[in-house]
Design a protein around this motif. Structure first.
Motif, mmCIF file in Angstrom:
data_model
loop_
_atom_site.group_PDB
_atom_site.id
_atom_site.type_symbol
_atom_site.label_atom_id
_atom_site.label_comp_id
_atom_site.label_asym_id
_atom_site.label_seq_id
_atom_site.Cartn_x
_atom_site.Cartn_y
_atom_site.Cartn_z
ATOM 1 N N VAL A 124 -8.910 -3.867 1.301
ATOM 2 C CA VAL A 124 -7.881 -4.497 0.466
ATOM 3 C C VAL A 124 -8.109 -6.008 0.405
ATOM 4 N N THR A 125 -8.443 -6.605 1.531
ATOM 5 C CA THR A 125 -8.710 -8.050 1.580
ATOM 6 C C THR A 125 -9.900 -8.409 0.700
ATOM 7 N N ILE A 126 -10.972 -7.637 0.811
ATOM 8 C CA ILE A 126 -12.172 -7.891 0.009
ATOM 9 C C ILE A 126 -11.863 -7.693 -1.476
ATOM 10 N N ASN A 127 -11.118 -6.647 -1.790
ATOM 11 C CA ASN A 127 -10.728 -6.392 -3.171
ATOM 12 C C ASN A 127 -9.910 -7.558 -3.720
ATOM 13 N N ARG A 128 -8.986 -8.060 -2.925
ATOM 14 C CA ARG A 128 -8.157 -9.187 -3.348
ATOM 15 C C ARG A 128 -9.038 -10.423 -3.620
ATOM 16 N N GLN A 129 -10.012 -10.681 -2.745
ATOM 17 C CA GLN A 129 -10.916 -11.819 -2.941
ATOM 18 C C GLN A 129 -11.673 -11.681 -4.264
ATOM 19 N N PHE A 130 -12.106 -10.459 -4.563
ATOM 20 C CA PHE A 130 -12.810 -10.214 -5.821
ATOM 21 C C PHE A 130 -11.883 -10.445 -7.015
ATOM 22 N N LEU A 131 -10.688 -9.882 -6.951
ATOM 23 C CA LEU A 131 -9.749 -10.011 -8.067
ATOM 24 C C LEU A 131 -9.319 -11.461 -8.297
ATOM 25 N N GLU A 132 -9.304 -12.252 -7.237
ATOM 26 C CA GLU A 132 -8.945 -13.672 -7.353
ATOM 27 C C GLU A 132 -10.126 -14.523 -7.813
ATOM 28 N N ILE A 148 -2.543 -4.212 -9.487
ATOM 29 C CA ILE A 148 -3.838 -3.529 -9.427
ATOM 30 C C ILE A 148 -4.041 -2.915 -8.047
ATOM 31 N N ILE A 149 -3.762 -3.690 -7.003
ATOM 32 C CA ILE A 149 -3.948 -3.191 -5.635
ATOM 33 C C ILE A 149 -3.036 -2.001 -5.371
ATOM 34 N N LYS A 150 -1.800 -2.075 -5.826
ATOM 35 C CA LYS A 150 -0.874 -0.954 -5.644
ATOM 36 C C LYS A 150 -1.332 0.281 -6.414
ATOM 37 N N ASN A 151 -1.847 0.094 -7.617
ATOM 38 C CA ASN A 151 -2.343 1.218 -8.409
ATOM 39 C C ASN A 151 -3.539 1.894 -7.743
ATOM 40 N N VAL A 152 -4.459 1.087 -7.242
ATOM 41 C CA VAL A 152 -5.623 1.646 -6.551
ATOM 42 C C VAL A 152 -5.184 2.393 -5.293
ATOM 43 N N THR A 153 -4.280 1.790 -4.532
ATOM 44 C CA THR A 153 -3.772 2.424 -3.307
ATOM 45 C C THR A 153 -3.087 3.747 -3.637
ATOM 46 N N ALA A 154 -2.312 3.772 -4.716
ATOM 47 C CA ALA A 154 -1.628 5.010 -5.119
ATOM 48 C C ALA A 154 -2.637 6.072 -5.553
ATOM 49 N N GLN A 172 -0.303 -18.906 -12.602
ATOM 50 C CA GLN A 172 -0.794 -18.408 -11.318
ATOM 51 C C GLN A 172 0.095 -17.285 -10.784
ATOM 52 N N ALA A 173 1.409 -17.438 -10.931
ATOM 53 C CA ALA A 173 2.339 -16.409 -10.457
ATOM 54 C C ALA A 173 2.111 -15.106 -11.198
ATOM 55 N N LYS A 174 1.873 -15.182 -12.503
ATOM 56 C CA LYS A 174 1.617 -13.985 -13.300
ATOM 57 C C LYS A 174 0.324 -13.311 -12.844
ATOM 58 N N GLN A 175 -0.690 -14.114 -12.561
ATOM 59 C CA GLN A 175 -1.964 -13.573 -12.085
ATOM 60 C C GLN A 175 -1.772 -12.873 -10.742
ATOM 61 N N ASN A 176 -0.983 -13.473 -9.855
ATOM 62 C CA ASN A 176 -0.721 -12.862 -8.547
ATOM 63 C C ASN A 176 0.009 -11.538 -8.702
ATOM 64 N N ILE A 177 0.944 -11.474 -9.637
ATOM 65 C CA ILE A 177 1.671 -10.224 -9.885
ATOM 66 C C ILE A 177 0.712 -9.154 -10.390
ATOM 67 N N ASN A 178 -0.194 -9.539 -11.293
ATOM 68 C CA ASN A 178 -1.183 -8.585 -11.813
ATOM 69 C C ASN A 178 -2.104 -8.083 -10.717
ATOM 70 N N ILE A 179 -2.530 -8.961 -9.832
ATOM 71 C CA ILE A 179 -3.398 -8.566 -8.725
ATOM 72 C C ILE A 179 -2.663 -7.589 -7.814
#
Length: 62
Positions: free
Chosen positions: A32-40, A12-18, A2-9
């Protein structure tokens, strides 16, 4: 795992933001919240798109 998945999420969010920042854009907190819900896996891509559209429509109608 789970920790690895959270790091990957977060990555991804940081890459999109950049990527958006390069274009002079910044995602809203809601996006960002909606994107996080999708990625999770909490919502489908269709649900994510609909939620973002709903937010956009509410903002433009006001």
């Amino acid at each position: 795992m789970q920790a690895k998945q959270n790091i990957n999420i977060e990555k991804i969010i940081k890459n999109v933001t950049a990527s958006l920042a390069i274009e002079g854009l910044k995602p809203s907190k809601d996006a960002v919240t909606i994107n996080r819900q999708f990625l999770e896996g909490k919502i489908s891509s269709k649900e994510a798109i609909n939620k973002i559209k709903e937010k956009y429509i509410k903002v433009t109608v006001k």
